[in-house]
Write a protein that holds these residues in place. Structure first.
Motif, mmCIF file in Angstrom:
data_model
loop_
_atom_site.group_PDB
_atom_site.id
_atom_site.type_symbol
_atom_site.label_atom_id
_atom_site.label_comp_id
_atom_site.label_asym_id
_atom_site.label_seq_id
_atom_site.Cartn_x
_atom_site.Cartn_y
_atom_site.Cartn_z
ATOM 1 N N ARG A 55 12.417 9.685 -2.497
ATOM 2 C CA ARG A 55 13.464 9.930 -1.285
ATOM 3 C C ARG A 55 12.667 10.431 -0.022
ATOM 4 N N GLN A 56 13.533 10.560 0.967
ATOM 5 C CA GLN A 56 13.048 10.547 2.265
ATOM 6 C C GLN A 56 12.175 11.847 2.282
ATOM 7 N N PRO B 79 9.650 14.000 5.219
ATOM 8 C CA PRO B 79 9.099 14.039 6.567
ATOM 9 C C PRO B 79 7.572 13.852 6.312
ATOM 10 N N GLY C 243 11.121 2.344 -2.642
ATOM 11 C CA GLY C 243 11.519 2.649 -1.435
ATOM 12 C C GLY C 243 10.356 3.556 -0.800
ATOM 13 N N GLY D 253 9.044 2.339 2.459
ATOM 14 C CA GLY D 253 10.019 2.776 3.645
ATOM 15 C C GLY D 253 10.070 4.028 4.280
ATOM 16 N N VAL D 254 9.783 5.066 3.321
ATOM 17 C CA VAL D 254 9.545 6.345 3.544
ATOM 18 C C VAL D 254 8.174 6.517 4.697
ATOM 19 N N ALA E 12 7.072 4.096 6.336
ATOM 20 C CA ALA E 12 7.426 3.376 7.564
ATOM 21 C C ALA E 12 8.211 4.271 8.283
ATOM 22 N N ALA E 13 9.011 4.806 8.059
ATOM 23 C CA ALA E 13 9.963 5.638 8.635
ATOM 24 C C ALA E 13 9.215 6.851 9.428
ATOM 25 N N SER E 14 8.326 7.471 8.426
ATOM 26 C CA SER E 14 7.409 8.624 9.112
ATOM 27 C C SER E 14 6.627 7.985 10.444
ATOM 28 N N ALA F 257 7.057 5.592 12.296
ATOM 29 C CA ALA F 257 8.158 5.126 13.238
ATOM 30 C C ALA F 257 8.353 6.448 14.168
ATOM 31 N N ASN F 258 8.515 7.426 13.815
ATOM 32 C CA ASN F 258 8.862 8.646 14.280
ATOM 33 C C ASN F 258 8.065 9.252 15.307
ATOM 34 N N CYS G 242 5.311 11.853 14.681
ATOM 35 C CA CYS G 242 4.203 11.660 13.447
ATOM 36 C C CYS G 242 2.832 11.709 14.110
#
Length: 119
Positions: A81-82, A84, A101, A104-105, A107-109, A111-112, A115
């Protein structure tokens, strides 16, 4: 229980290695409560334990803000799950079996803009 008696004496610790101690998510809950006053702690190594996503979430939310290196190699982290992952400069997850997934977790971090990860 034995470790909780030692916590008050550990306020000046900079690095702590608790690898190979069979710590699970329940143990993480005790650990973060005990480390709350360790204002000098920068690096926490928890390699080769049994910490899963719930334990990682507790570490993210409850470790003192000065902890910037977290080593969770060879645990049960799946990133199913996502979560932070922004606050750490170094987060080691090698040899953990990530869910489909999981990348992806990460990568999302990354991209923030908030981070802090550098390694």
């Amino acid at each position: 229980a034995a470790l909780s008696a030692v916590f008050p004496q550990m306020t000046m610790v900079h690095e702590l290695d608790l690898g190979d101690n069979s710590i699970n998510d329940g143990g993480v809950e005790v650990l973060v409560r005990g480390l709350a006053n360790c204002k000098h702690l920068h690096s926490l190594r928890l390699c080769r334990n049994s910490i899963a996503d719930d334990g990682l979430e507790m570490l993210i939310q409850s470790l003192p803000a000065n902890v910037d290196t977290l080593d969770l190699r060879r645990n049960a982290i799946a990133l199913a799950r996502q979560l932070p992952l922004l606050r750490f400069k170094e987060l080691h997850l090698s040899c953990d079996t990530l869910s489909t997934g999981g990348p992806g977790v990460i990568a999302a971090s990354l991209a923030n803009p908030e981070c802090s990860l550098i390694d």
